[in-house]
Design a protein around this motif. Structure first.
Motif, PDB file in Angstrom:
ATOM      1  N   LEU A 188      49.174  62.096 -19.288  1.00 56.65           N
ATOM      2  CA  LEU A 188      49.000  60.876 -18.267  1.00 56.65           C
ATOM      3  C   LEU A 188      50.035  60.430 -17.939  1.00 56.65           C
ATOM      4  O   LEU A 188      50.213  59.902 -16.993  1.00 56.65           O
ATOM      5  CB  LEU A 188      48.373  59.777 -19.322  1.00 56.65           C
ATOM      6  N   GLN A 219      43.021  53.488 -24.550  1.00 47.40           N
ATOM      7  CA  GLN A 219      42.541  54.281 -25.628  1.00 47.40           C
ATOM      8  C   GLN A 219      43.765  55.368 -26.381  1.00 47.40           C
ATOM      9  O   GLN A 219      43.528  55.435 -27.310  1.00 47.40           O
ATOM     10  CB  GLN A 219      41.663  55.312 -24.695  1.00 47.40           C
ATOM     11  N   GLU A 224      41.976  51.810 -18.517  1.00 43.44           N
ATOM     12  CA  GLU A 224      41.135  52.141 -19.614  1.00 43.44           C
ATOM     13  C   GLU A 224      41.695  53.464 -20.647  1.00 43.44           C
ATOM     14  O   GLU A 224      41.630  53.272 -21.966  1.00 43.44           O
ATOM     15  CB  GLU A 224      39.656  52.533 -19.068  1.00 43.44           C
ATOM     16  N   MET A 225      41.935  54.462 -19.931  1.00 44.49           N
ATOM     17  CA  MET A 225      42.605  55.354 -20.633  1.00 44.49           C
ATOM     18  C   MET A 225      43.818  55.343 -21.544  1.00 44.49           C
ATOM     19  O   MET A 225      44.089  55.837 -22.668  1.00 44.49           O
ATOM     20  CB  MET A 225      42.848  56.852 -19.462  1.00 44.49           C
TER      21      MET A 225
END
Length: 174
Positions: free
Chosen positions: A87, A69, A65-66
């Motif tokens: 990340l 985004q 999900e990140m």
């Protein structure tokens, strides 16, 4: 609700950096890992940022999900570039072994000061790992928020107001 991390668990880490993942946390990792099954154990993503006395852990679904985004952001956005650095350079992908342990790399143990014992602290869709020696305000946003409220205030007071249903009985004009 097996996909939420709840509770606070004190666990031991051995000399090789192996630590058993608490059962509820293991179930949450498994529930949020589409590749987990009889032939493949669950994956956990562990992030560390300098200056934080804890490690932040995420599920496969949470990391996906990140990533989505970040990919939706404009390629030239400096926030995107910073998030990509965080990340993809500061997050380790670890897989649970057949005895439900992870082997914590030494650089992560050193970064969070983890020796002998660590705490797994649930945060809903994420969890933190930190040393029991870390002062509570350094790992607890709850402690920080409650310190600004009058003594005796309940943590439930932090919940946002929600509309109340109308009272039973006749309505005006009836």
């Amino acid at each position: 609700m097996d996909d939420l991390f709840r509770g606070k668990h004190h666990v031991k880490v051995d000399g090789k950096g192996r630590v058993s993942v608490p059962p509820g946390f293991r179930r949450a990792l498994e529930a949020a890992d589409p590749n987990c099954g009889p032939e493949r154990n669950a994956t956990v993503y562990i992030a560390h940022w300098d200056g934080e006395p804890f490690l932040t852990c995420m599920t496969v679904r949470g990391m996906q999900e990140m990533t989505e985004q970040v990919r939706a952001m404009h390629p030239g956005d400096p926030d995107r570039e910073a998030l990509e650095e965080f990340l993809y350079e500061n997050v380790e992908e670890l897989r649970l072994d057949d005895t439900h342990r992870i082997t914590m790399p030494k650089h992560l143990r050193d970064a969070a000061g983890l020796e002998g014992e660590m705490i797994f602290g649930g945060r809903g869709d994420r969890f933190r790992i930190y040393s029991p020696d870390v002062p509570k305000p350094a790992v607890s946003r709850l402690a920080q928020q409650m310190s600004t409220r009058p003594a005796g205030t309940s943590p439930f007071a932090l919940l946002p107001d929600r509309p109340r249903p109308p009272a039973p009985g006749p309505r005006p004009g009836e």
